[in-house]
Design an enzyme around this catalytic site. Structure first.
Site, PDB file in Angstrom:
ATOM      1  N   TRP A  75      26.681 -20.509  37.909  1.00 22.24           N
ATOM      2  CA  TRP A  75      25.230 -20.731  37.823  1.00 22.24           C
ATOM      3  C   TRP A  75      24.649 -19.464  37.206  1.00 22.24           C
ATOM      4  O   TRP A  75      24.697 -18.403  37.817  1.00 22.24           O
ATOM      5  CB  TRP A  75      24.598 -20.942  39.212  1.00 22.24           C
TER       6      TRP A  75
ATOM      7  N   CYS B  74       9.576  -1.650  13.847  1.00 19.83           N
ATOM      8  CA  CYS B  74      10.029  -1.782  15.246  1.00 19.83           C
ATOM      9  C   CYS B  74      11.114  -0.751  15.554  1.00 19.83           C
ATOM     10  O   CYS B  74      11.361  -0.446  16.723  1.00 19.83           O
ATOM     11  CB  CYS B  74      10.615  -3.171  15.500  1.00 19.83           C
TER      12      CYS B  74
ATOM     13  N   ALA C 161       0.820  -1.217   0.000  1.00 23.37           N
ATOM     14  CA  ALA C 161       0.000   0.000   0.000  1.00 23.37           C
ATOM     15  C   ALA C 161       0.855   1.269   0.000  1.00 23.37           C
ATOM     16  O   ALA C 161       0.483   2.270  -0.602  1.00 23.37           O
ATOM     17  CB  ALA C 161      -0.938  -0.016   1.205  1.00 23.37           C
TER      18      ALA C 161
ATOM     19  N   TYR D 227      29.922 -19.628  30.514  1.00 25.97           N
ATOM     20  CA  TYR D 227      30.361 -18.788  31.641  1.00 25.97           C
ATOM     21  C   TYR D 227      31.770 -18.275  31.436  1.00 25.97           C
ATOM     22  O   TYR D 227      32.677 -19.030  31.089  1.00 25.97           O
ATOM     23  CB  TYR D 227      30.290 -19.607  32.942  1.00 25.97           C
TER      24      TYR D 227
ATOM     25  N   ASP E 203       0.399  -9.832  11.544  1.00 25.25           N
ATOM     26  CA  ASP E 203      -0.466  -9.111  12.490  1.00 25.25           C
ATOM     27  C   ASP E 203      -1.948  -9.145  12.129  1.00 25.25           C
ATOM     28  O   ASP E 203      -2.792  -8.745  12.925  1.00 25.25           O
ATOM     29  CB  ASP E 203      -0.034  -7.637  12.575  1.00 25.25           C
TER      30      ASP E 203
END
Ligand SMILES: Cc1cc2nc3c(=O)[nH]c(=O)nc-3n(C[C@H](O)[C@H](O)[C@H](O)COP(=O)(O)OP(=O)(O)OC[C@H]3O[C@@H](n4cnc5c(N)ncnc54)[C@H](O)[C@@H]3O)c2cc1C
Length: 453
Positions: free
Chosen positions: A434, A42, A33, A426, A281
């Site tokens: 952790w 975004c 369009a 890590y 959407d």
């Protein structure tokens, strides 16, 4: 074989690219369009904030790049009518010329439109919605020409948050009008309060429980009123009260509509009418956990659904995997994310949820720049299945990638305790032995044990 696609944004272009990838010989035409195919809407808040200086860089792909894939773009062509019997689409171009285009397969990817709440004066100069490139250009022009000093944002969802940040960066004094009394309702109130304090810290005022019924021009100012009571006088107003599916042309074909008036589709992205698919959407989406339809207008979902529709339209047999509502938003220096169900949502779906909050360092505290990440995990008391997670942390604390670990676990139906067994990476500047994700899972398991004993 002619594949015709209505809509040239995330879903439409993803569909076109996938169709060409699967069957190179397919003739693919995309009706758009406006003249901005495949632009990242975004990114509009970051264009308006000035962080992205050039609007052209918002294009996921340039027109030339799309056409190089053999996709024929018909820009400034709005589809107005679908005749599913004769398999034609009527489109009108900018010069009001009408064209009849034949198709073998059709994909509707018309997206969404900004919700226009019943407020008088939405059309006044200085009052804006934000959905399209033209909206951003209009707002930019207004800011440059009128140099507004203050803004009111109606709505308190993620676009409101991003724009509160953006307009503050542009030097405006911003007020967010939260009708419901909470900011970013998509996360729990405990996290909403952190967002609210962060907004205050950056000078954004949050006004709760206000219902604006009109906007009037009084001298230089736009005055927001509740009936006759003046609430606020500002120089710019942004309406950010949500999105609704754009289905005008789909309705002309007699396509069935579902939740929130969005197009009903199968997991193969087929509508009820043969040879017509829909994605993005404009359609309802299947929630992977609740196994039912929902409306979640997100760019991530639109890309995936478009790809599925494109593949199936050229003879493929693939299915959309479902949505979990995984979202992330950056508000000044804070990042907020969620995936899956929150406690009350899980309860509504028949689960027995337990939600536990924990806090831990994003990386080893001895390495400079460590910050705390707050995580809320929702799991099912009976099956221990992970149901959802919410997270708040600072920019740089890898919040978005950590929520993606939860999203992956949810997608695969993992139990909360299983997260502790994941072999995550890590090194002291970036994490902990952790990971915060695992510390949160252990906190949930501990609480589960306590609540049982
Ligand atoms: C300000 C803003 C920020 C956002 N931020 C994020 C984010 O951070 N993360 C995220 O996941 N999502 C975000 N979203 C949502 C995301 O942009 C949408 O989910 C995505 O653009 C949907 O893609 P779509 O292709 O389905 O539809 P749309 O992007 O709405 O595009 C629809 C297309 O159809 C065309 N069209 C419509 N009607 C017709 C017609 N009759 N004839 C021809 N063409 C037609 C339009 O011109 C357009 O090309 C944001 C949205 C906005 C507005």
């Amino acid at each position: 074989m002619h594949l015709l696609i209505i809509g040239g944004s995330d879903a439409g272009i993803s569909a076109a690219l996938r169709a060409k990838e699967c069957k190179t010989a397919t003739r693919v035409t995309v009706l758009v369009a406006d003249s901005f195919p495949n632009f990242s809407i975004c990114g509009l808040p970051f264009l308006l904030s000035g962080e992205v200086p050039d609007w052209r860089t918002l294009a996921h792909r340039t027109i030339e790049e799309i056409e190089r894939e053999g996709i024929h773009l018909r820009l400034k062509h709005r589809a107005t009518y679908i005749d599913p019997v004769n398999k034609t689409v009527t489109a009108t171009n900018d010069s009001k010329q009408t064209h009849l285009i034949e198709y073998d397969k059709l994909i509707i990817a018309t997206g969404a439109a900004s919700v226009q709440p019943p407020i008088e004066g939405l059309g006044l100069p200085g009052a804006f919605a934000l959905r399209w490139m033209r909206d951003a250009f209009a707002m930019e022009q207004y800011i440059t020409e009128h140099r507004p000093k203050s803004a009111a944002i109606l709505g308190s969802g993620y676009i409101s948050m991003e724009m509160a940040d953006a307009l503050t960066r542009r030097g405006l004094s911003v007020s967010v009008l939260a009708r419901s009394g909470s900011v970013l309702k998509t996360v729990d109130a405990e996290m909403g309060e952190m967002i609210r304090s962060n907004l205050h810290k950056h000078g954004v005022r949050v006004i709760d429980h206000v219902a604006v019924t009109s906007i009037t021009q009084e001298g230089e100012k736009l005055v927001l009123k509740n009936h006759t009571e003046a609430l606020l006088a500002v120089d710019l107003v942004l309406i950010a009260t949500g999105a609704r599916p754009e289905t005008d042309v789909a309705q002309t074909a007699g396509v069935s509509m579902g939740i929130h008036g969005a197009i009903q589709v199968s997991l193969a992205m087929e509508t009820n009418i043969s040879d017509i698919y829909a994605a993005g959407d404009c359609v309802e989406t299947r929630h992977r956990l609740i196994k039912g339809p929902t409306y979640m207008p997100l760019g991530t979902t639109a890309h995936k659904q478009g790809r599925v529709a494109g593949e199936n339209a050229v003879g493929g047999r693939t299915e959309f995997g479902g949505s979990l509502g995984t979202q992330v938003v950056k508000i000044f220096d804070l990042v907020v994310a969620r995936t899956g169900l929150r406690d009350h949502e899980a309860m509504g779906e028949g689960f027995e949820p337990l939600t536990v909050q924990s806090e831990s360092w994003d990386h080893k505290a001895y390495y400079p720049g460590a910050t705390k990440v707050r995580i809320r995990i929702t799991g099912d008391r009976k099956s221990h299945r992970l149901l959802g997670a919410q997270m708040v942390g600072s920019y740089g604390a890898e919040v978005s990638k950590r929520i993606d670990v939860f999203a992956t676990a949810l997608f695969n139906g993992m139990k909360v305790e299983d997260l502790s067994h994941l072999d995550l990476s890590y090194t002291p500047p970036l994490g902990c032995p952790w990971d915060p994700v695992q510390i949160a899972a252990q906190a949930w398991a501990k609480n589960q044990d306590v609540s049982k004993s």
